[in-house]
Design an enzyme around this catalytic site. Structure first.
Site, PDB file in Angstrom:
ATOM      1  N   CYS A 172      -7.984  -7.432   4.219  1.00 23.01           N
ATOM      2  CA  CYS A 172      -6.923  -7.411   5.224  1.00 23.01           C
ATOM      3  C   CYS A 172      -7.144  -6.380   6.324  1.00 23.01           C
ATOM      4  CB  CYS A 172      -5.583  -7.179   4.533  1.00 23.01           C
ATOM      5  SG  CYS A 172      -5.329  -8.312   3.143  1.00 23.01           S
ATOM      6  N   HIS A 312       0.808  -1.876   8.755  1.00 22.38           N
ATOM      7  CA  HIS A 312       0.209  -2.944   7.942  1.00 22.38           C
ATOM      8  C   HIS A 312       1.266  -3.574   7.047  1.00 22.38           C
ATOM      9  CE1 HIS A 312      -2.775  -5.183   5.738  1.00 22.38           C
ATOM     10  NE2 HIS A 312      -2.333  -4.676   4.604  1.00 22.38           N
ATOM     11  N   GLU A 323       1.636   3.426   2.662  1.00 36.10           N
ATOM     12  CA  GLU A 323       1.454   3.569   4.102  1.00 36.10           C
ATOM     13  C   GLU A 323       2.403   4.616   4.677  1.00 36.10           C
ATOM     14  OE1 GLU A 323       0.922   0.888   8.145  1.00 36.10           O
ATOM     15  OE2 GLU A 323       1.715  -0.053   6.333  1.00 36.10           O
ATOM     16  N   LYS A 344       4.651  -8.562  10.289  1.00 41.16           N
ATOM     17  CA  LYS A 344       4.464  -9.506   9.178  1.00 41.16           C
ATOM     18  C   LYS A 344       5.799 -10.064   8.699  1.00 41.16           C
ATOM     19  CE  LYS A 344       0.116  -7.656   7.308  1.00 41.16           C
ATOM     20  NZ  LYS A 344      -0.116  -6.527   8.239  1.00 41.16           N
ATOM     21  N   HIS A 349       1.634 -12.587   6.032  1.00 39.42           N
ATOM     22  CA  HIS A 349       0.392 -11.815   5.983  1.00 39.42           C
ATOM     23  C   HIS A 349      -0.784 -12.751   6.256  1.00 39.42           C
ATOM     24  CE1 HIS A 349      -2.591  -8.987   5.210  1.00 39.42           C
ATOM     25  NE2 HIS A 349      -2.336  -8.650   3.967  1.00 39.42           N
ATOM     26  N   PHE A 409      -7.757  -4.967   0.089  1.00 44.67           N
ATOM     27  CA  PHE A 409      -8.282  -4.880  -1.271  1.00 44.67           C
ATOM     28  C   PHE A 409      -9.672  -4.228  -1.240  1.00 44.67           C
ATOM     29  CE2 PHE A 409      -5.904  -8.654  -3.488  1.00 44.67           C
ATOM     30  CZ  PHE A 409      -4.704  -8.003  -3.260  1.00 44.67           C
TER      31      PHE A 409
END
Length: 422
Positions: A172, A312, A323, A344, A349, A409
């Site tokens: 991502c 994010h 975050e 988002k 996402h 990830f």
């Protein structure tokens, strides 16, 4: 490496809110949601039955016209993630007025388009064909359709761009890393112009089932538009989306010399690794903080310079909290004056496309002085009480600089800084 100023001269969007920068931005500021029931895939036995699907032009005037992007004959050669990249690249290149016919100019034009998963639906369909009908029924275009670098490859081939080409596949964070890589390549002198961003389109049964097995997806199936809830105490996972976000980058000097209009400056980029866990960052957000700090150092920016962060924030408990911990580390007490929103909440996402799309949103926030809202942020967690998430409604604010975050990830973190051009 030079320290030339890098600017954006073109932008293109394909999103669940529609296609085209102007249409998507208007819908985003109006608080519209692109999340709905997933009617493309049989979700009858899957926990998550919702998604952020790119609309078709037949149902939405701002939807994608696939046959106008790729001919019927060529459609079998490419997967949807490549179609989306081609559509977004066309819009960005048109705005930048950069479709060079001169061979030397083409040699100096690069293509860096990221993806998180690539042509995953082609792979799953090919496995089904192989098992049900045998190897002779496989298309000769299976491999070139699903390879992750074929979005960049097809854009390069369509326009004849012969400069550096690449495809970050960093989950991502990929879209932002593509923009950061492009910035570095231009400063190294290897290219004058680069088409950069991210694309993904992997809303299929296996992808949904896999994320569901990891308990990552929201199952608020009875209220799709309320399912993506970044920072909200009632969030239950992210909503899978798809699309593409592409920008055209070049030096300020190059843009002005050819009469192009610089839209916003890419002033900094930082990236780091958590070295912590396969799918989650540390609770203190230390890896993300290092990326933000490196980005701001390159930009020469202090916390007081930054007026907005496009977070994010995917709408997962661990991700959102990590975050915010990172931002507290970087901004300290000044975080209370910082506007933070997660787009988002409106589109879901988009995985490898998220950074490209959200970079465009961040640029538009600087250019228009409008901050996109965080939808569904009805009840932020108690220890977020001092934070400004721009809840529910867009807001008019004069900002000179902003950050865009992307974390993925494998512990990959990326942040891009943008600044207004006077």
């Amino acid at each position: 490496m030079s320290k030339d100023r890098i600017v954006v001269t073109g932008m293109g969007l394909v999103t669940p809110l529609g296609c085209g920068v102007d249409a998507v931005w208007q819908r985003l500021l109006e608080g519209k949601s692109g999340i709905g029931i997933n009617d493309r895939v049989d979700c009858s036995d899957l926990p998550a039955k919702i998604a952020g699907l790119v609309p078709d032009i037949r149902s939405d005037p701002s939807g994608i016209d696939i046959e106008n992007v790729v001919s019927v004959r060529d459609r079998r050669k490419v997967d949807l993630f490549t179609v989306y990249a081609l559509a977004a690249a066309e819009e960005a290149l048109t705005q930048a007025d950069w479709k060079p016919q001169d061979e030397q100019l083409r040699n100096r034009t690069g293509t860096i388009i990221a993806t998180g998963i690539g042509g995953f639906p082609v792979i799953t369909e090919a496995v089904h064909t192989l098992e049900q009908k045998g190897p002779r029924r496989l298309s000769p275009f299976v491999i070139p359709a699903f390879l992750a670098n074929l979005a960049a490859g097809n854009v390069s081939i369509r326009y004849g761009f012969k400069g550096p080409i690449g495809t970050p596949v960093t989950a991502c964070a990929a879209g932002l890393q593509a923009i950061g890589d492009a910035m570095r390549i231009i400063r190294s002198g290897e290219a004058d112009v680069i088409v950069a961003g991210g694309t993904d389109a992997c809303i299929d049964r296996l992808c949904i089932g896999g994320f569901s097995a990891a308990r990552a997806l929201s199952t608020r199936n009875d209220a799709p538009e309320q399912a993506s809830r970044p920072f909200d105490r009632d969030r239950d996972g992210f909503v899978l989306g798809e699309g593409a976000g592409i920008v055209v980058l070049e030096t300020l000097e190059h843009a002005l010399a050819r009469g192009a209009t610089p839209l916003v400056e890419i002033s900094g980029y930082g990236t780091s690794a958590d070295a912590w866990h396969l799918t989650a960052g540390p609770e203190d957000g230390s890896g993300a903080a290092r990326a933000v700090q490196a980005c701001m150092a390159m930009a020469g920016a202090s916390p007081d310079d930054i007026g907005y962060v496009n977070a994010h924030a995917t709408s997962t408990h661990v991700g959102d909290r990590g975050e915010i911990a990172a931002l507290r580390t970087v901004f300290g007490d000044a975080i209370g004056k910082l506007a933070i929103s997660s787009t988002k909440s409106a589109i879901g996402h988009l995985l490898g496309a998220a950074g490209g799309v959200e970079a465009v949103f961040t640029a538009l926030a600087i250019r228009t002085g409008m901050l996109p809202p965080t939808l569904n942020c009805d009840h932020p967690e108690d220890d977020f009480a001092d934070l400004d998430f721009v809840p529910h409604e867009a807001r008019s604010v004069d900002i000179r600089a902003a950050l865009c975050n992307g974390f993925g990830f494998g512990g990959v973190n990326a942040t891009v800084a943008m600044a207004r051009l006077d």
